[in-house]
Design a protein around this motif. Sequence first.
Motif, mmCIF file in Angstrom:
data_model
loop_
_atom_site.group_PDB
_atom_site.id
_atom_site.type_symbol
_atom_site.label_atom_id
_atom_site.label_comp_id
_atom_site.label_asym_id
_atom_site.label_seq_id
_atom_site.Cartn_x
_atom_site.Cartn_y
_atom_site.Cartn_z
ATOM 1 N N ALA A 52 0.707 -1.018 0.057
ATOM 2 C CA ALA A 52 0.038 -0.009 -0.139
ATOM 3 C C ALA A 52 0.709 1.147 0.009
ATOM 4 O O ALA A 52 2.181 1.199 0.072
ATOM 5 N N SER A 53 0.178 2.562 -0.060
ATOM 6 C CA SER A 53 1.050 3.597 0.213
ATOM 7 C C SER A 53 0.281 4.581 1.214
ATOM 8 O O SER A 53 -0.872 4.290 1.383
ATOM 9 N N VAL A 54 1.207 5.284 1.666
ATOM 10 C CA VAL A 54 0.800 6.263 2.913
ATOM 11 C C VAL A 54 1.195 7.649 2.486
ATOM 12 O O VAL A 54 2.034 7.707 1.801
ATOM 13 N N ILE A 55 0.602 8.511 3.269
ATOM 14 C CA ILE A 55 0.896 9.788 2.979
ATOM 15 C C ILE A 55 1.808 10.230 4.468
ATOM 16 O O ILE A 55 1.201 10.110 5.720
ATOM 17 N N VAL A 56 3.159 10.952 4.488
ATOM 18 C CA VAL A 56 3.763 11.141 5.456
ATOM 19 C C VAL A 56 3.790 12.799 5.594
ATOM 20 O O VAL A 56 4.230 13.333 4.382
ATOM 21 N N LYS A 57 3.433 13.389 6.735
ATOM 22 C CA LYS A 57 3.651 15.082 6.785
ATOM 23 C C LYS A 57 4.339 15.178 7.853
ATOM 24 O O LYS A 57 4.475 14.254 8.839
ATOM 25 N N TRP A 58 5.176 16.280 7.888
ATOM 26 C CA TRP A 58 6.031 16.679 8.982
ATOM 27 C C TRP A 58 6.273 18.117 9.227
ATOM 28 O O TRP A 58 5.966 18.933 8.223
ATOM 29 N N ARG A 59 6.673 18.557 10.191
ATOM 30 C CA ARG A 59 6.605 20.038 10.377
ATOM 31 C C ARG A 59 7.873 20.513 9.819
ATOM 32 O O ARG A 59 9.070 20.200 9.841
ATOM 33 N N ARG A 60 7.846 21.320 8.930
ATOM 34 C CA ARG A 60 9.026 22.163 8.246
ATOM 35 C C ARG A 60 9.870 22.785 9.070
ATOM 36 O O ARG A 60 9.254 23.642 9.841
ATOM 37 N N SER A 61 11.053 22.908 8.945
ATOM 38 C CA SER A 61 12.028 23.901 9.630
ATOM 39 C C SER A 61 11.952 25.235 9.245
ATOM 40 O O SER A 61 12.469 26.128 10.004
ATOM 41 N N GLY A 62 11.311 25.592 8.146
ATOM 42 C CA GLY A 62 11.625 27.088 7.500
ATOM 43 C C GLY A 62 10.560 27.584 7.868
ATOM 44 O O GLY A 62 9.641 27.548 8.995
ATOM 45 N N ALA A 63 10.114 28.813 7.046
ATOM 46 C CA ALA A 63 8.781 29.423 7.574
ATOM 47 C C ALA A 63 7.476 29.009 7.358
ATOM 48 O O ALA A 63 6.600 29.199 8.085
ATOM 49 N N VAL A 64 7.447 28.056 6.218
ATOM 50 C CA VAL A 64 6.127 27.354 6.308
ATOM 51 C C VAL A 64 5.985 26.264 6.833
ATOM 52 O O VAL A 64 6.746 25.209 7.101
ATOM 53 N N ARG A 65 4.765 26.049 7.694
ATOM 54 C CA ARG A 65 4.422 24.952 8.580
ATOM 55 C C ARG A 65 5.564 24.646 9.439
ATOM 56 O O ARG A 65 5.957 23.631 9.779
ATOM 57 N N SER A 66 6.190 25.791 10.150
ATOM 58 C CA SER A 66 7.181 25.732 11.345
ATOM 59 C C SER A 66 6.503 25.667 12.703
ATOM 60 O O SER A 66 7.328 25.578 13.506
ATOM 61 N N ASP A 67 5.201 25.947 12.743
ATOM 62 C CA ASP A 67 4.546 25.998 13.840
ATOM 63 C C ASP A 67 4.190 24.696 14.221
ATOM 64 O O ASP A 67 3.203 24.117 13.574
ATOM 65 N N HIS A 68 4.606 24.284 15.441
ATOM 66 C CA HIS A 68 4.451 22.969 15.675
ATOM 67 C C HIS A 68 2.942 22.557 16.115
ATOM 68 O O HIS A 68 2.418 21.614 16.037
ATOM 69 N N ARG A 69 2.335 23.844 16.488
ATOM 70 C CA ARG A 69 0.770 23.653 16.789
ATOM 71 C C ARG A 69 0.133 23.096 15.799
ATOM 72 O O ARG A 69 -0.853 22.549 15.813
ATOM 73 N N GLN A 70 0.503 23.603 14.478
ATOM 74 C CA GLN A 70 -0.279 22.845 13.285
ATOM 75 C C GLN A 70 -0.368 21.347 13.148
ATOM 76 O O GLN A 70 -1.485 20.822 12.965
#
Length: 365
Positions: free
Chosen positions: A41-59
């Motif tokens: 199967a395949s899965v989607i992995v999302k992670w917190r980016r270290s730069g300006a976009v999606r850098s807020d851990h709360r997201q």
Amino acid sequence: MDTDGGPTRETLEALIGDRIVGWVRLAPWSVMRCHLEQTRASVIVKWRRSGAVRSDHRQILVEHAGLTFLQDIGVASGPRLLASDLAAGVLVLEDLAPRRPLDLQIGEAGVAAAWPGLAAFARATGEMAALTTGRGAAFGACLIRSGASPIDQRSAEAQATLAMMRRLDALGLPLGRPVEGDLETAFGVLQAPGPFQAFSNGDCEANNFLTEGGEGRLIDFEAADFRHALVDEAAMHVPGPAWLSVAGPSQRAELEQIYRTALATGVAAAEDDAAFGLGMAAACLTRACERLTRFARLEDRPRGDSSRLQMISALEAAAEAASHHRRLPHLAGWARRAGSWLRRRWPDADQDLGQLGPYTPRSRA
């Protein structure tokens, strides 16, 4: 394995419990599709980016809470959450392929060909609201378990919007007490939605709806929250960041009815023309007026920048939606005058919006 500062392959395999035999980075986001050996199967992995976009851990924490909430109450409006490492800011999600983003389908084939997806978008958002109304406490508990503190931004948005509108008054766009009164009413309706309070992914736009064969699911729950249900429907009347226009008048009316019918299965007030109309007018007008907080930035843009035309389009579309429902007439009139005032101030943006096709994309150049 390029994860832009994200998890290593070894970390992901331990988290997923399977060997990764292939992967595709879904740039520019911090998202990857991973193909697994044992399950095939395949899965989607999302992670917190270290730069300006999606850098807020709360997201990441909020998305975890939102998807957990939907699974807990048995509502399949988004992808299933398969695994997570909240300390590292990593989520493993169900892969919703072969569904594809609605905005890409509109861009590739046009509104007529993408209509089943648009209808599914309206129906799915209405159904999610209908199934989640009255369950705010359960979502709050999920936020706490995920380690995300609730945030109420509506008051700050209202204050910033009024401050900008008063600034425009000083620049030659009269405001007046009746308009301020309507604005207070609009924000009051959204801050106290009553029976219309329902769950939202927080960014209900066509790019965050994956569809195929007349059905679909929402993605991107990083700003998930309970709010007035019609805020999500407003996106089908007032163009968001990606568009200069949305569907035509008859198409908007049909999409609104699809949404309203789905919402009414769980929110009886949706059948009340006065309550529904006030909520719709408030959602559309505040959506447009809030965007005026970008006025100073748009003033500095070069001639011909499409963001200026988009601002005018949003104001005029919001006024049209409010007038259709015969609610908040002073604020709707102000939005029309604001559009005319900006046309004079920005002659390069004084264009016939009727010449724009449905879902004309905003130029990013």
